[in-house]
Structure formats: C-alpha cells, structure tokens
Design a protein around this motif. Structure first.
Motif, short mmCIF file in Angstrom:
data_model
loop_
_atom_site.label_atom_id
_atom_site.label_comp_id
_atom_site.label_asym_id
_atom_site.label_seq_id
_atom_site.Cartn_x
_atom_site.Cartn_y
_atom_site.Cartn_z
N VAL A 1 -0.70 0.55 3.96
CA VAL A 1 -0.77 1.97 3.61
C VAL A 1 -2.22 2.38 3.36
CG1 VAL A 1 -0.11 3.71 1.88
CG2 VAL A 1 1.60 2.12 2.78
N GLY A 2 -2.99 1.52 2.71
CA GLY A 2 -4.41 1.80 2.49
C GLY A 2 -5.15 1.98 3.81
N ALA A 3 -4.85 1.13 4.79
CA ALA A 3 -5.48 1.26 6.11
C ALA A 3 -5.06 2.57 6.77
CB ALA A 3 -5.11 0.07 6.98
N MET A 4 -3.80 2.94 6.63
CA MET A 4 -3.33 4.21 7.21
C MET A 4 -4.08 5.40 6.59
SD MET A 4 0.73 3.43 7.30
CE MET A 4 1.42 2.26 8.46
N LEU A 5 -4.27 5.35 5.29
CA LEU A 5 -5.01 6.42 4.61
C LEU A 5 -6.46 6.45 5.08
CD1 LEU A 5 -3.59 5.95 1.00
CD2 LEU A 5 -3.05 7.82 2.59
N GLU A 6 -7.05 5.27 5.31
CA GLU A 6 -8.44 5.18 5.75
C GLU A 6 -8.63 5.79 7.14
OE1 GLU A 6 -11.21 3.98 4.26
OE2 GLU A 6 -10.39 2.92 2.54
N TYR A 7 -7.63 5.64 8.01
CA TYR A 7 -7.75 6.13 9.39
C TYR A 7 -7.20 7.54 9.57
CZ TYR A 7 -9.47 1.70 11.09
OH TYR A 7 -10.25 0.60 11.32
N THR A 8 -6.93 8.22 8.49
CA THR A 8 -6.43 9.59 8.54
C THR A 8 -7.53 10.54 8.09
OG1 THR A 8 -4.19 8.82 8.05
CG2 THR A 8 -4.64 11.15 7.66
N SER B 1 -12.35 3.15 0.81
CA SER B 1 -13.77 2.88 1.02
C SER B 1 -14.64 4.13 0.91
CB SER B 1 -13.99 2.22 2.39
OG SER B 1 -13.63 3.11 3.42
N ASN B 2 -14.06 5.31 1.09
CA ASN B 2 -14.87 6.55 1.01
C ASN B 2 -15.05 7.03 -0.43
OD1 ASN B 2 -12.38 7.61 0.37
ND2 ASN B 2 -12.34 9.09 2.04
N GLY B 3 -14.52 6.28 -1.39
CA GLY B 3 -14.68 6.63 -2.79
C GLY B 3 -13.63 7.58 -3.33
N ALA B 4 -12.74 8.06 -2.47
CA ALA B 4 -11.68 8.95 -2.94
C ALA B 4 -10.75 8.18 -3.88
CB ALA B 4 -10.88 9.50 -1.76
N GLN B 5 -10.29 8.86 -4.89
CA GLN B 5 -9.35 8.27 -5.85
C GLN B 5 -7.93 8.51 -5.36
OE1 GLN B 5 -10.41 6.52 -8.64
NE2 GLN B 5 -12.35 6.79 -7.56
N LEU B 6 -7.07 7.56 -5.61
CA LEU B 6 -5.67 7.69 -5.23
C LEU B 6 -4.86 8.01 -6.47
CD1 LEU B 6 -3.82 7.38 -2.74
CD2 LEU B 6 -3.38 5.05 -3.51
N GLN B 7 -4.09 9.08 -6.38
CA GLN B 7 -3.23 9.50 -7.48
C GLN B 7 -1.79 9.41 -7.01
OE1 GLN B 7 -3.71 13.61 -8.51
NE2 GLN B 7 -2.46 13.45 -10.34
N LEU B 8 -0.98 8.62 -7.70
CA LEU B 8 0.42 8.45 -7.34
C LEU B 8 1.29 9.38 -8.17
CD1 LEU B 8 0.79 4.56 -7.20
CD2 LEU B 8 0.50 6.13 -5.30
N SER B 9 2.30 9.93 -7.52
CA SER B 9 3.29 10.72 -8.26
C SER B 9 4.63 10.55 -7.56
CB SER B 9 2.89 12.19 -8.33
OG SER B 9 2.88 12.77 -7.06
N SER B 10 5.70 10.66 -8.34
CA SER B 10 7.05 10.53 -7.80
C SER B 10 7.67 11.90 -7.64
CB SER B 10 7.92 9.70 -8.74
OG SER B 10 7.51 8.36 -8.71
N LEU C 1 0.16 13.30 5.39
CA LEU C 1 0.45 12.07 6.11
C LEU C 1 1.80 11.56 5.63
CD1 LEU C 1 -0.52 9.71 7.95
CD2 LEU C 1 -1.37 8.64 5.87
N THR C 2 2.73 11.29 6.54
CA THR C 2 4.06 10.82 6.16
C THR C 2 4.25 9.37 6.61
OG1 THR C 2 4.94 11.85 8.18
CG2 THR C 2 5.17 13.09 6.11
N ASP D 1 -7.07 8.54 13.60
CA ASP D 1 -8.08 7.94 14.46
C ASP D 1 -7.39 7.39 15.72
OD1 ASP D 1 -9.84 5.89 15.62
OD2 ASP D 1 -11.08 6.25 13.85
N PRO D 2 -7.90 7.72 16.90
CA PRO D 2 -7.25 7.27 18.15
C PRO D 2 -7.17 5.75 18.29
CG PRO D 2 -8.97 8.87 18.63
CD PRO D 2 -9.02 8.59 17.16
N ARG D 3 -8.04 5.02 17.62
CA ARG D 3 -7.98 3.55 17.70
C ARG D 3 -6.68 3.01 17.12
NH1 ARG D 3 -13.68 2.54 14.99
NH2 ARG D 3 -12.85 4.28 13.81
N VAL D 4 -6.01 3.79 16.29
CA VAL D 4 -4.75 3.35 15.71
C VAL D 4 -3.68 3.23 16.79
CG1 VAL D 4 -2.94 3.95 14.03
CG2 VAL D 4 -5.34 4.30 13.46
#
Length: 179
Positions: free
Chosen positions: A44-51, A80-89, A127-128, A168-171
């Motif tokens: 999921v982290g990789a998916m977020l990175e390539y979005t 890696s871009n320094g963005a913080q991840l906030q989780l919510s349900s 992103l879903t 990213d098209p490489r995905v």
C-alpha cells in the motif's frame, strides 16, 4: 512459396520463446497475520508513492472501510516525499461516504456498500484499494491479490481513467493483468 511457409513454421517456436513473458510483481509474505499485514503495508505504501493527486498533499488521509484482515500495520507506512499518513475508519453513517479521504482501503464489506463507496469516488482524487476483491470487479483502482506465499496486485485501468488521481505508468508493467 511452400518452402517459405515451412521455414516460417520452423521459426515460430523460436520467435515465441524470444518474447519475454510478463510476470506481475509479487511480494513474498509470511504465513502469519502480522507478516501479511507488514507486506500489505509495504504494498500500500508503494501504491501511495506511485500515485499523484491534483495538488500535493502534505497529509494523506487513508480511510479504512469494512473489516480489513491485513490493515494492522498501515500506520507503519512512511512516505518518501515527507507527507504524513493519517488513518481514519469509516464507520456508522460515514461508512458509505469517502469525503475527506485521499485514499480508501476497503476490507471485507457487502457488495452494496462497497459499490456505494466506489461510486462516490469516481471523478474524485481518491485512490481506492480493495483487500478482498480477487476478481477486481468492484471498480477500485488497485486490488490486492493474496496467494499462500505472495502478495501481488491488479490495476484497474478503467477505474484509473475515471479518477482524478494519476498512477505512474511504470505500475502497468508491475500489475497482474491490468494492462
């Protein structure tokens, strides 16, 4: 003419072998729930990175819907871009609405609420990701595919085209059957 045809038939197996086979990206995973959760968090982290969202997000809000078996380590994701991840349900009345979510991780959920969630993200910068959609028929962008020893994913290009996020098209090259 007949000899040319015969020569081509002889060369056909060689040509078929020369075409590289495309293998989806597969992440080795363990058998226990925590190892699968850790692998899921990496994927999921990789998916977020390539979005890419229409505007940069200093905080990415990852919303969880349904019963997610392997979401226990999503809080460990570091971007890696320094963005913080906030989780919510998404629970109660908000369980069918993804407003305010930058990414939506959907666990096991009944078909009607899932379709409502996915429909609400069309045209939006969300992103879903589905944890429990092995056929990838729900309309989400990424479907996680769990096998006994590996984790891979399928990319739904149709869902990407209806979304305001860009992948990213490489995905495409890493995807299982999404190309």
């Amino acid at each position: 003419m007949r000899s040319l045809f015969f020569t081509l038939l002889l060369l056909l197996p060689t040509v078929a072998l020369a075409v590289p086979s495309v293998q989806p990206a597969m992440l080795p995973i363990g058998t226990d729930a925590d190892a699968r959760a850790a692998s899921t968090a990496r994927m999921v982290g990789a998916m977020l990175e390539y979005t890419r969202w229409p505007t940069p997000r200093p905080v990415l809000r990852l919303c969880l819907a349904g019963t997610a078996r392997y979401a226990g380590r999503l809080a460990d994701i570091s971007l890696s871009n320094g963005a913080q991840l906030q989780l919510s349900s998404l629970t109660g009345a908000g369980a069918t609405r993804s407003e305010g979510c930058d990414a939506l991780y959907i666990g096991q959920i009944d078909s009607a609420p899932m379709q409502g969630l996915v429909a609400g993200t069309r045209g939006q910068p969300v992103l879903t990701i589905a944890e429990d959609d092995p056929d990838c028929g729900s309309g989400v962008i990424f479907c996680l595919l769990y096998a006994p020893q590996t984790l891979s994913f399928q990319l739904n290009i149709d869902a990407v085209s209806r979304s305001a996020v860009r992948i990213d098209p490489r995905v495409l090259r890493l995807s299982k059957g999404g190309y």
